[in-house]
Design a protein around this motif. Structure first.
Motif, mmCIF file in Angstrom:
data_model
loop_
_atom_site.group_PDB
_atom_site.id
_atom_site.type_symbol
_atom_site.label_atom_id
_atom_site.label_comp_id
_atom_site.label_asym_id
_atom_site.label_seq_id
_atom_site.Cartn_x
_atom_site.Cartn_y
_atom_site.Cartn_z
ATOM 1 N N LEU A 23 15.401 6.270 45.439
ATOM 2 C CA LEU A 23 14.829 5.925 44.136
ATOM 3 C C LEU A 23 13.301 5.948 44.156
ATOM 4 O O LEU A 23 12.669 5.811 43.102
ATOM 5 N N ARG A 126 6.482 1.111 41.638
ATOM 6 C CA ARG A 126 7.856 1.343 41.168
ATOM 7 C C ARG A 126 8.778 0.276 41.775
ATOM 8 O O ARG A 126 8.774 0.048 42.989
ATOM 9 N N ALA A 128 12.844 -1.301 41.555
ATOM 10 C CA ALA A 128 14.225 -1.264 41.070
ATOM 11 C C ALA A 128 14.665 -2.683 40.710
ATOM 12 O O ALA A 128 14.265 -3.651 41.357
ATOM 13 N N GLN A 147 6.596 -0.032 37.088
ATOM 14 C CA GLN A 147 7.547 0.922 36.509
ATOM 15 C C GLN A 147 8.935 0.540 37.003
ATOM 16 O O GLN A 147 9.206 0.588 38.202
ATOM 17 N N VAL A 149 13.030 0.647 37.468
ATOM 18 C CA VAL A 149 14.085 1.629 37.689
ATOM 19 C C VAL A 149 15.404 0.872 37.831
ATOM 20 O O VAL A 149 15.462 -0.162 38.507
#
Length: 397
Positions: A23, A126, A128, A147, A149
């Motif tokens: 990811l 980023r 998750a 960001q 995810v």
């Protein structure tokens, strides 16, 4: 057998990290208590945590987790090889209280900054997240420049293939569930309430080291049709069917998910035998299809076709994964398969449930049966061994 808890925890952490690495994230922020337990091994007031987000864990793509635990319970995560650091948690469930007004935003903003600093310290913006993190908390994380995810597909895939230690845990949980079912079956008699029978299973689970039950799916007589009716104060009558789906989170937090239907009495009617035999035949047919390398689509296309008289109430999900809860994959019967259905491949190490419900729409009763299996390199192994009812199968002893 003795279960190596350290090996259990490390396998789960490393497998999760392997699945989230593609990811391209700094790590994953977990709010679902089952996901936290999978990644870290920490159990902390699990049933409450299922509906109140009062703890989190950040799992980097490499290294150990940072746990955010409920104030006063930080010690539960201390000293584990899966955990690098333990911090006091912010109770995110309070973000749902509109009466807090602007104070809510200030508190969440401070929390989001802490998380953002932690994430960036691992080399990326980023992050998750799992499905348990609420919308307002996620918005504040985005306001800090992160960001986000979705991590749930990776989490589901990670948990689907079990280590030897996990399989040992599941076997122990199944043994506890089957002992509970034995006690329950022996207690069935006219005049007993459904809820008193369910309490026998709940008590056996606690006595044998289990934790809680996800559902209370036990019904009798006319309440067995349709399915999905939880235990009530209804008193069982002579000649009734009694159906149960254990959904039991047993020892080590692993789910023992098996179903049986019993007869209150010794002589089954022709209709009861037809219901039971049909459910048993569906179960045996679908169990025989499970093999490593089989595509979900192929299982669906080859699944047992119920007689027309029983199709209106056919279960869509006839196979599903099982681990710390009833989980991915979900594999549906043939007539429910479409472009939105899960499409993947059965792998060795998966543990699956295979289930059947048979009851005519508007009929007097229904039958629920379910088995658990381990997918091996060459086929599958039954994990459940609780006997079926010979009188209901039409094989009178």
């Amino acid at each position: 057998m003795s279960i190596g808890q350290k090996a259990l925890r490390l396998y789960r952490l490393r497998r999760l990290q392997k699945l989230i690495a593609p990811l391209d994230v700094a790590g994953v922020l977990l709010a679902d208590p089952v996901n936290i337990r999978y990644a870290t091994g920490v159990r902390n007031m699990q049933p409450w945590a299922l509906h109140s987000t009062f703890r989190l864990a950040f799992v980097p793509t490499e290294g150990e987790a940072v746990c955010f635990e409920y104030a006063g319970s930080e010690h539960l995560a201390a000293g584990l090889e899966t955990v690098k650091e333990v911090r006091k948690a912010t109770a995110l469930f309070r973000s749902a209280y509109p009466s807090l007004g602007r104070q809510k935003d200030v508190r969440l903003a401070a929390w989001a900054r802490e998380i953002a600093d932690l994430v960036r310290a691992h080399g990326s913006s980023r992050l998750a997240i799992d499905r348990h993190l609420d919308h307002f908390s996620a918005v504040h994380l985005e306001d800090e420049g992160l960001q986000l995810v979705g991590a749930q597909p990776a989490l589901s895939k990670a948990q689907s293939v079990k280590s030897a230690e996990e399989i040992a845990c599941i076997r122990e949980s199944v043994a506890a569930a089957e002992e509970g079912l034995r006690r329950l079956r022996d207690a069935i008699e006219p005049g007993r309430t459904e809820i008193s029978l369910w309490a026998i299973l709940e008590g056996a689970n606690a006595e044998l080291g289990g934790e809680y039950l996800d559902t209370r799916l036990l019904s009798s007589g006319p309440r067995t049709n349709p399915w999905y009716q939880e235990a009530s104060e209804r008193r069982i009558e002579a000649g009734d069917l009694v159906a149960i789906d254990t959904d039991m989170i047993g020892p080590h937090g692993y789910d023992a998910d098996l179903s049986r239907s019993f007869l209150c009495g010794k002589k089954a009617s022709a209709q009861q035998r037809d219901l039971y035999r049909t459910a048993w035949e569906q179960l045996q047919h679908n169990l025989a299809l499970i093999r490593p390398g089989a595509e979900f689509r192929d299982l669906s296309q080859a699944s047992f076709i119920l007689p027309e008289r029983y199709r209106a109430q056919e279960m869509a999900m006839v196979w599903h994964g099982v681990g710390l809860y009833g989980q991915w994959p979900t594999i549906v019967a043939k007539r429910f398969f479409d472009a939105q259905a899960d499409q993947d491949v059965i792998e060795p190490g998966m543990t699956l449930c295979c289930e059947s419900y048979v009851g005519a729409e508007g009929g007097a009763e229904g039958v629920k049966l379910e088995e658990m299996v381990l997918v091996t390199e060459t086929g599958c192994e039954l994990l459940t061994a609780f006997p079926f009812e010979e009188a209901l199968l039409g094989r009178q002893l």
